[in-house]
Design a protein around this motif. Sequence first.
Motif, PDB file in Angstrom:
ATOM      1  N   GLY A   1      -4.154   3.425  -4.830  1.00 55.55           N
ATOM      2  CA  GLY A   1      -3.828   3.842  -6.183  1.00 55.55           C
ATOM      3  C   GLY A   1      -3.614   2.730  -7.185  1.00 55.55           C
ATOM      4  O   GLY A   1      -3.266   3.010  -8.340  1.00 55.55           O
ATOM      5  N   LEU A   2      -3.775   1.467  -6.788  1.00 50.41           N
ATOM      6  CA  LEU A   2      -3.571   0.378  -7.739  1.00 50.41           C
ATOM      7  C   LEU A   2      -4.622   0.431  -8.842  1.00 50.41           C
ATOM      8  O   LEU A   2      -5.788   0.731  -8.595  1.00 50.41           O
ATOM      9  CB  LEU A   2      -3.621  -0.979  -7.037  1.00 50.41           C
ATOM     10  CG  LEU A   2      -2.268  -1.508  -6.532  1.00 50.41           C
ATOM     11  CD1 LEU A   2      -1.873  -0.789  -5.250  1.00 50.41           C
ATOM     12  CD2 LEU A   2      -2.311  -3.010  -6.300  1.00 50.41           C
ATOM     13  N   THR A   3      -4.205   0.140 -10.051  1.00 47.74           N
ATOM     14  CA  THR A   3      -5.110   0.148 -11.203  1.00 47.74           C
ATOM     15  C   THR A   3      -5.317  -1.233 -11.798  1.00 47.74           C
ATOM     16  O   THR A   3      -6.161  -1.397 -12.681  1.00 47.74           O
ATOM     17  CB  THR A   3      -4.552   1.076 -12.302  1.00 47.74           C
ATOM     18  OG1 THR A   3      -3.250   0.609 -12.706  1.00 47.74           O
ATOM     19  CG2 THR A   3      -4.438   2.503 -11.801  1.00 47.74           C
ATOM     20  N   HIS A   4      -4.566  -2.222 -11.332  1.00 45.74           N
ATOM     21  CA  HIS A   4      -4.677  -3.578 -11.875  1.00 45.74           C
ATOM     22  C   HIS A   4      -4.021  -4.526 -10.880  1.00 45.74           C
ATOM     23  O   HIS A   4      -3.037  -4.164 -10.220  1.00 45.74           O
ATOM     24  CB  HIS A   4      -3.978  -3.673 -13.238  1.00 45.74           C
ATOM     25  CG  HIS A   4      -4.449  -4.810 -14.084  1.00 45.74           C
ATOM     26  ND1 HIS A   4      -4.827  -4.664 -15.399  1.00 45.74           N
ATOM     27  CD2 HIS A   4      -4.599  -6.138 -13.814  1.00 45.74           C
ATOM     28  CE1 HIS A   4      -5.200  -5.828 -15.893  1.00 45.74           C
ATOM     29  NE2 HIS A   4      -5.058  -6.740 -14.939  1.00 45.74           N
TER      30      HIS A   4
ATOM     31  N   ARG B   1       1.078   6.434 -14.348  1.00 49.19           N
ATOM     32  CA  ARG B   1      -0.124   6.205 -15.154  1.00 49.19           C
ATOM     33  C   ARG B   1      -0.807   4.896 -14.782  1.00 49.19           C
ATOM     34  O   ARG B   1      -2.030   4.847 -14.643  1.00 49.19           O
ATOM     35  CB  ARG B   1       0.244   6.197 -16.639  1.00 49.19           C
ATOM     36  CG  ARG B   1      -0.965   6.042 -17.565  1.00 49.19           C
ATOM     37  CD  ARG B   1      -0.561   6.169 -19.017  1.00 49.19           C
ATOM     38  NE  ARG B   1       0.373   5.121 -19.408  1.00 49.19           N
ATOM     39  CZ  ARG B   1       0.882   4.988 -20.624  1.00 49.19           C
ATOM     40  NH1 ARG B   1       0.566   5.864 -21.566  1.00 49.19           N
ATOM     41  NH2 ARG B   1       1.727   4.012 -20.900  1.00 49.19           N
ATOM     42  N   ASN B   2      -0.031   3.821 -14.620  1.00 49.54           N
ATOM     43  CA  ASN B   2      -0.577   2.516 -14.245  1.00 49.54           C
ATOM     44  C   ASN B   2       0.218   1.967 -13.070  1.00 49.54           C
ATOM     45  O   ASN B   2       1.450   2.031 -13.056  1.00 49.54           O
ATOM     46  CB  ASN B   2      -0.516   1.528 -15.422  1.00 49.54           C
ATOM     47  CG  ASN B   2      -1.427   1.939 -16.557  1.00 49.54           C
ATOM     48  OD1 ASN B   2      -2.568   2.337 -16.332  1.00 49.54           O
ATOM     49  ND2 ASN B   2      -0.932   1.842 -17.781  1.00 49.54           N
TER      50      ASN B   2
ATOM     51  N   SER C   1     -12.699  -2.343  -7.851  1.00 49.73           N
ATOM     52  CA  SER C   1     -13.171  -1.344  -8.815  1.00 49.73           C
ATOM     53  C   SER C   1     -12.235  -1.226 -10.009  1.00 49.73           C
ATOM     54  O   SER C   1     -12.395  -0.319 -10.817  1.00 49.73           O
ATOM     55  CB  SER C   1     -13.306   0.021  -8.128  1.00 49.73           C
ATOM     56  OG  SER C   1     -12.069   0.432  -7.556  1.00 49.73           O
ATOM     57  N   PHE C   2     -11.267  -2.135 -10.114  1.00 48.93           N
ATOM     58  CA  PHE C   2     -10.327  -2.140 -11.239  1.00 48.93           C
ATOM     59  C   PHE C   2     -10.149  -3.589 -11.689  1.00 48.93           C
ATOM     60  O   PHE C   2     -10.555  -4.530 -10.987  1.00 48.93           O
ATOM     61  CB  PHE C   2      -8.985  -1.515 -10.840  1.00 48.93           C
ATOM     62  CG  PHE C   2      -8.423  -2.031  -9.548  1.00 48.93           C
ATOM     63  CD1 PHE C   2      -7.745  -3.244  -9.496  1.00 48.93           C
ATOM     64  CD2 PHE C   2      -8.578  -1.311  -8.369  1.00 48.93           C
ATOM     65  CE1 PHE C   2      -7.229  -3.727  -8.322  1.00 48.93           C
ATOM     66  CE2 PHE C   2      -8.065  -1.791  -7.185  1.00 48.93           C
ATOM     67  CZ  PHE C   2      -7.387  -3.002  -7.152  1.00 48.93           C
ATOM     68  N   PRO C   3      -9.536  -3.815 -12.850  1.00 46.63           N
ATOM     69  CA  PRO C   3      -9.404  -5.184 -13.376  1.00 46.63           C
ATOM     70  C   PRO C   3      -8.562  -6.080 -12.474  1.00 46.63           C
ATOM     71  O   PRO C   3      -7.573  -5.649 -11.878  1.00 46.63           O
ATOM     72  CB  PRO C   3      -8.724  -4.986 -14.739  1.00 46.63           C
ATOM     73  CG  PRO C   3      -9.002  -3.567 -15.104  1.00 46.63           C
ATOM     74  CD  PRO C   3      -9.048  -2.812 -13.810  1.00 46.63           C
ATOM     75  N   VAL C   4      -8.982  -7.338 -12.389  1.00 46.28           N
ATOM     76  CA  VAL C   4      -8.265  -8.356 -11.628  1.00 46.28           C
ATOM     77  C   VAL C   4      -8.087  -9.576 -12.523  1.00 46.28           C
ATOM     78  O   VAL C   4      -9.062 -10.095 -13.070  1.00 46.28           O
ATOM     79  CB  VAL C   4      -9.020  -8.752 -10.343  1.00 46.28           C
ATOM     80  CG1 VAL C   4      -8.285  -9.887  -9.627  1.00 46.28           C
ATOM     81  CG2 VAL C   4      -9.178  -7.558  -9.423  1.00 46.28           C
TER      82      VAL C   4
ATOM     83  N   LEU D   1       0.829  -1.205   0.000  1.00 46.35           N
ATOM     84  CA  LEU D   1       0.000   0.000   0.000  1.00 46.35           C
ATOM     85  C   LEU D   1       0.866   1.259   0.000  1.00 46.35           C
ATOM     86  O   LEU D   1       0.561   2.235  -0.703  1.00 46.35           O
ATOM     87  CB  LEU D   1      -0.929  -0.004   1.211  1.00 46.35           C
ATOM     88  CG  LEU D   1      -1.946  -1.137   1.293  1.00 46.35           C
ATOM     89  CD1 LEU D   1      -2.734  -1.046   2.592  1.00 46.35           C
ATOM     90  CD2 LEU D   1      -2.893  -1.104   0.099  1.00 46.35           C
ATOM     91  N   ILE D   2       1.932   1.242   0.766  1.00 47.97           N
ATOM     92  CA  ILE D   2       2.822   2.409   0.832  1.00 47.97           C
ATOM     93  C   ILE D   2       3.494   2.648  -0.512  1.00 47.97           C
ATOM     94  O   ILE D   2       3.563   3.788  -1.007  1.00 47.97           O
ATOM     95  CB  ILE D   2       3.869   2.219   1.944  1.00 47.97           C
ATOM     96  CG1 ILE D   2       3.187   2.194   3.311  1.00 47.97           C
ATOM     97  CG2 ILE D   2       4.919   3.332   1.894  1.00 47.97           C
ATOM     98  CD1 ILE D   2       4.122   1.867   4.461  1.00 47.97           C
ATOM     99  N   MET D   3       3.983   1.581  -1.138  1.00 48.21           N
ATOM    100  CA  MET D   3       4.645   1.727  -2.437  1.00 48.21           C
ATOM    101  C   MET D   3       3.655   2.179  -3.506  1.00 48.21           C
ATOM    102  O   MET D   3       3.982   3.028  -4.361  1.00 48.21           O
ATOM    103  CB  MET D   3       5.309   0.415  -2.832  1.00 48.21           C
ATOM    104  CG  MET D   3       6.526   0.062  -2.006  1.00 48.21           C
ATOM    105  SD  MET D   3       7.421  -1.393  -2.608  1.00 48.21           S
ATOM    106  CE  MET D   3       6.218  -2.672  -2.271  1.00 48.21           C
ATOM    107  N   ALA D   4       2.436   1.631  -3.471  1.00 49.15           N
ATOM    108  CA  ALA D   4       1.428   2.026  -4.454  1.00 49.15           C
ATOM    109  C   ALA D   4       1.057   3.504  -4.281  1.00 49.15           C
ATOM    110  O   ALA D   4       0.899   4.232  -5.273  1.00 49.15           O
ATOM    111  CB  ALA D   4       0.188   1.143  -4.323  1.00 49.15           C
ATOM    112  N   TYR D   5       0.928   3.937  -3.043  1.00 50.10           N
ATOM    113  CA  TYR D   5       0.575   5.342  -2.808  1.00 50.10           C
ATOM    114  C   TYR D   5       1.711   6.263  -3.227  1.00 50.10           C
ATOM    115  O   TYR D   5       1.467   7.371  -3.726  1.00 50.10           O
ATOM    116  CB  TYR D   5       0.231   5.552  -1.338  1.00 50.10           C
ATOM    117  CG  TYR D   5      -0.283   6.933  -1.034  1.00 50.10           C
ATOM    118  CD1 TYR D   5      -1.559   7.324  -1.458  1.00 50.10           C
ATOM    119  CD2 TYR D   5       0.491   7.859  -0.352  1.00 50.10           C
ATOM    120  CE1 TYR D   5      -2.038   8.593  -1.194  1.00 50.10           C
ATOM    121  CE2 TYR D   5       0.025   9.130  -0.084  1.00 50.10           C
ATOM    122  CZ  TYR D   5      -1.242   9.490  -0.509  1.00 50.10           C
ATOM    123  OH  TYR D   5      -1.713  10.751  -0.256  1.00 50.10           O
TER     124      TYR D   5
END
Length: 233
Positions: A52-55, A16-17, A71-74, A4-8
Amino acid sequence: MELLIMAYALKTSCARNIIGVIPYFPYSKQSKMRKRGSIVCKLLASMLAKAGLTHIITMDLHQKEIQGFFSFPVDNLRASPFLLQYIQEEIPDYRNAIIVAKSPDAAKRAQSYAERLRLGLAVIHGEAQCTEQDMDDGRHSPPMVKNATVHPGLELPLMMAKEKPPITVVGDVGGRIAIIVVVVTNTVPHEVQKLQCPKIKTVDISLILSEAIRRIHNGESMAYLFRNITVDD
């Protein structure tokens, strides 16, 4: 938390992704509300989206419906093609074997293995104390411990981490059933356990994860990775 910290950090850097590779998705068994409990898997999905994860690329979720929490592709990849390949290549005379489901709830997945291997199917049926969804099979993080020690002040059972249950190959040795080999994937590190037990065999699934990353990066279709997957798998 580190993810979570790295994604943020990537989100605040205007990436972008942000694609998370989570081969072993934690809390995936806690996807239903039992009594007054919480749906921890839904909470984790919301936290990943907020970070902030998108996939997400994961493997063998406990329930396929968990993908609806996000709420994003899995991309829920499957390890079954690698396990079937191991059986066909490493187990001699496997056609005289039979696929056994540990309970009626696991019969559908066992049937998908039996159909692809063209083997018979057996189901263990008895007076179970609980259904497969309520059993501790490693998808609780951490799971409840049988005969758990209770803290005198909090009156809460102590917890202990547990890995995903493996596929066990058994055979007839001297007229008795014996465990010949235990086949697991490397979604969870188990080098120490392999040193302690020589019967543990590892099936490497890094190839399908790397191919999924490559296809997502290049904008290619992911359908090729699901070509040998059945509906019940």
